[in-house]
Design a protein around this motif. Structure first.
Motif, short mmCIF file in Angstrom:
data_model
loop_
_atom_site.label_atom_id
_atom_site.label_comp_id
_atom_site.label_asym_id
_atom_site.label_seq_id
_atom_site.Cartn_x
_atom_site.Cartn_y
_atom_site.Cartn_z
N ILE A 56 43.64 3.28 7.01
CA ILE A 56 43.78 2.14 6.76
C ILE A 56 43.89 1.10 8.02
O ILE A 56 44.44 1.49 9.20
N THR A 57 43.10 -0.12 8.24
CA THR A 57 42.82 -0.88 9.14
C THR A 57 44.34 -1.40 9.74
O THR A 57 45.05 -1.92 8.65
N GLY A 58 44.62 -1.26 10.77
CA GLY A 58 46.03 -1.76 11.51
C GLY A 58 47.10 -1.04 11.29
O GLY A 58 48.38 -1.34 11.63
N ALA A 59 46.95 0.35 10.47
CA ALA A 59 48.29 1.11 10.26
C ALA A 59 48.30 2.30 11.24
O ALA A 59 47.24 2.57 11.90
N ARG A 60 49.29 3.04 11.15
CA ARG A 60 49.40 4.29 12.20
C ARG A 60 48.74 5.39 11.42
O ARG A 60 48.42 5.23 10.16
N PRO A 61 48.57 6.51 12.22
CA PRO A 61 47.87 7.50 11.38
C PRO A 61 48.94 8.13 10.42
O PRO A 61 48.41 8.51 9.28
N ILE A 62 50.33 8.11 10.66
CA ILE A 62 51.10 8.62 9.53
C ILE A 62 52.24 7.39 9.55
O ILE A 62 52.57 6.89 10.51
N PRO A 71 45.08 0.92 -0.84
CA PRO A 71 45.02 0.60 -2.20
C PRO A 71 45.21 -0.76 -2.58
O PRO A 71 46.23 -1.50 -2.17
N SER A 72 44.52 -1.34 -3.49
CA SER A 72 44.49 -2.98 -3.91
C SER A 72 45.89 -3.25 -4.62
O SER A 72 46.21 -4.28 -4.63
N ASP A 73 46.70 -2.10 -5.24
CA ASP A 73 47.89 -2.50 -5.63
C ASP A 73 49.01 -3.20 -4.90
O ASP A 73 49.67 -3.95 -5.19
N PHE A 74 48.70 -2.74 -3.55
CA PHE A 74 49.76 -3.24 -2.43
C PHE A 74 49.32 -4.41 -1.68
O PHE A 74 50.32 -5.20 -1.25
N LEU A 75 48.23 -4.92 -1.86
CA LEU A 75 47.73 -6.08 -1.08
C LEU A 75 47.82 -7.43 -1.94
O LEU A 75 48.00 -7.57 -3.03
N GLY A 76 48.15 -8.46 -1.12
CA GLY A 76 48.79 -9.81 -1.81
C GLY A 76 49.09 -10.97 -0.80
O GLY A 76 48.83 -10.54 0.37
N GLY A 77 49.67 -12.05 -1.02
CA GLY A 77 49.67 -13.04 -0.22
C GLY A 77 51.16 -13.20 0.49
O GLY A 77 51.52 -14.03 0.90
N ALA A 97 54.54 3.65 -5.29
CA ALA A 97 53.79 3.53 -4.41
C ALA A 97 53.04 5.06 -3.91
O ALA A 97 51.91 5.07 -3.60
N HIS A 98 53.85 5.94 -4.07
CA HIS A 98 53.50 7.29 -3.89
C HIS A 98 52.25 7.71 -4.83
O HIS A 98 51.27 8.25 -4.29
N ASP A 99 52.41 7.26 -6.31
CA ASP A 99 51.37 7.56 -7.05
C ASP A 99 50.24 6.47 -6.87
O ASP A 99 48.83 7.37 -7.11
N ALA A 100 50.21 5.36 -6.34
CA ALA A 100 49.16 4.60 -6.04
C ALA A 100 48.53 5.24 -4.61
O ALA A 100 47.13 5.36 -4.76
N PHE A 101 49.07 5.75 -3.82
CA PHE A 101 48.30 6.29 -2.54
C PHE A 101 47.48 7.56 -2.94
O PHE A 101 46.70 7.83 -2.58
N ASN A 102 48.06 8.45 -3.97
CA ASN A 102 47.48 9.63 -4.21
C ASN A 102 46.47 9.27 -5.08
O ASN A 102 45.41 9.89 -5.04
N ARG A 103 46.54 8.28 -6.06
CA ARG A 103 45.22 8.00 -6.65
C ARG A 103 44.02 7.57 -5.89
O ARG A 103 42.95 7.72 -6.02
N ALA A 104 44.42 6.86 -4.72
CA ALA A 104 43.47 6.48 -3.66
C ALA A 104 42.96 7.65 -2.62
O ALA A 104 42.23 7.20 -2.01
N GLY A 105 43.50 8.81 -2.85
CA GLY A 105 43.10 9.82 -1.98
C GLY A 105 43.87 9.91 -0.73
O GLY A 105 43.48 10.73 0.19
N LEU A 106 44.90 9.32 -0.62
CA LEU A 106 45.72 9.13 0.50
C LEU A 106 47.03 10.18 0.31
O LEU A 106 47.71 9.94 -0.71
N THR A 107 47.09 11.33 1.17
CA THR A 107 48.19 12.17 1.13
C THR A 107 49.57 11.33 1.31
O THR A 107 49.69 10.75 2.13
N SER A 108 50.34 11.43 0.34
CA SER A 108 51.66 10.76 0.09
C SER A 108 52.84 11.62 -0.12
O SER A 108 52.56 12.49 -1.22
N LYS A 109 54.03 11.53 0.09
CA LYS A 109 55.21 12.40 -0.52
C LYS A 109 56.58 11.62 -0.09
O LYS A 109 56.48 10.84 0.44
#
Length: 269
Positions: free
Chosen positions: A51-57, A94-100, A173-185
């Motif tokens: 993700i652009t602008g984010a940390r590795p973890i 994931p698009s679920d998180f993005l907004g204004g 959020a955990h479910d949304a990240f995992n659906r997008a292929g990003l490992t989350s716990k």
């Protein structure tokens, strides 16, 4: 017996409230210092390297978004928007998180879910602190026990709302990240501490109300018996007083009669 039961209930309640406060402060202070358990306490941990602008973890805590091990944290922000993990970017999230909201980083749903959860959590913490100080007299006072129970009941309401909203946000959020292929716990420490504190507050509320009710009827019986005994004792005292007065009057009357008879005999002698 009733006082002893009230003392036990009040003491147990104090211990439970103190334990709940410790657990809640572990959650609130997570990311402040690199020490156990603060460096292991987070709500969500996700691989955000793509993700652009984010940390590795990225690890979401109460005031911060941090890196691995709750290090490399950003500035503390009250009711931190979820998307602050990628301020100035967001591509690949994931698009679920993005907004204004939150500098155009966070959707309306995640922004307000966290905001209200954060506020209710803080209100629950403050109310629990107030309840702890009022409960200091609970072991020796029914009034203090009942009042503390009411205050802690309000704290439980606020805290339940806060923990429930936080749980809903980060599980989704955990479910949304995992659906997008990003490992989350999910952070087991943060939610373990949070729900453990909830259980302690719930039990303390019950014990405080039990302490308030302990010995209520027996105390009333003791008071009524004391009043009755006092009234009976007073009645007997009055009866004794009147008997003494009557005996004195009768003795005085017999003395007068004897004197009169003696005078009459003297005159006829």
């Amino acid at each position: 017996m009733a006082g002893g039961m009230r003392g036990i209930m009040g003491t147990v309640s104090l211990i439970l409230i103190a334990g709940a406060l410790v657990l809640m402060f572990f959650v609130v202070l997570s990311g402040v210092k690199d020490s156990t358990p603060l460096n292991k306490t987070y709500f969500l941990r996700t691989d955000t390297s793509s993700i652009t602008g984010a940390r590795p973890i990225s690890q979401w805590t109460y005031f911060y978004v941090c890196g691995d091990g709750n290090t490399d944290c950003g500035s503390p922000v009250p009711d931190l928007p979820f998307g602050y993990a990628w301020v100035g970017g967001g591509s690949g999230a994931p698009s679920d998180f993005l907004g204004g909201h939150g500098k155009d980083t966070t959707s309306k749903y995640y922004f307000f879910l966290w905001r209200f959860g954060w506020v209710f959590y803080l209100m629950g913490l403050v109310s629990t602190v107030v309840a702890f100080f009022t409960a200091l007299l609970a072991p020796c006072s029914r009034l203090a026990s009942g009042f503390s129970g009411v205050v802690l009941m309000f704290a439980l309401f606020f805290y339940t709302m806060g923990v429930s909203l936080m749980t809903a946000e980060f599980v989704k959020a955990h479910d949304a990240f995992n659906r997008a292929g990003l490992t989350s716990k999910i952070g087991r420490y943060a939610f373990g501490f949070s729900w453990g504190a909830w259980a302690a507050i719930f039990l303390a509320t019950i014990f405080l109300f039990l302490g308030c009710g302990a010995g209520g009827r027996s105390d009333d019986k003791v008071r009524s018996s004391r009043r009755t005994n006092g009234a009976t004792g007073g009645g007997l005292g009055n009866v004794g007083f009147f008997r003494r007065q009557r005996s004195r009057r009768s003795a005085r009357g017999s003395f007068v009669d004897n004197e009169s008879q003696r005078r009459v005999k003297d005159e006829y002698a």
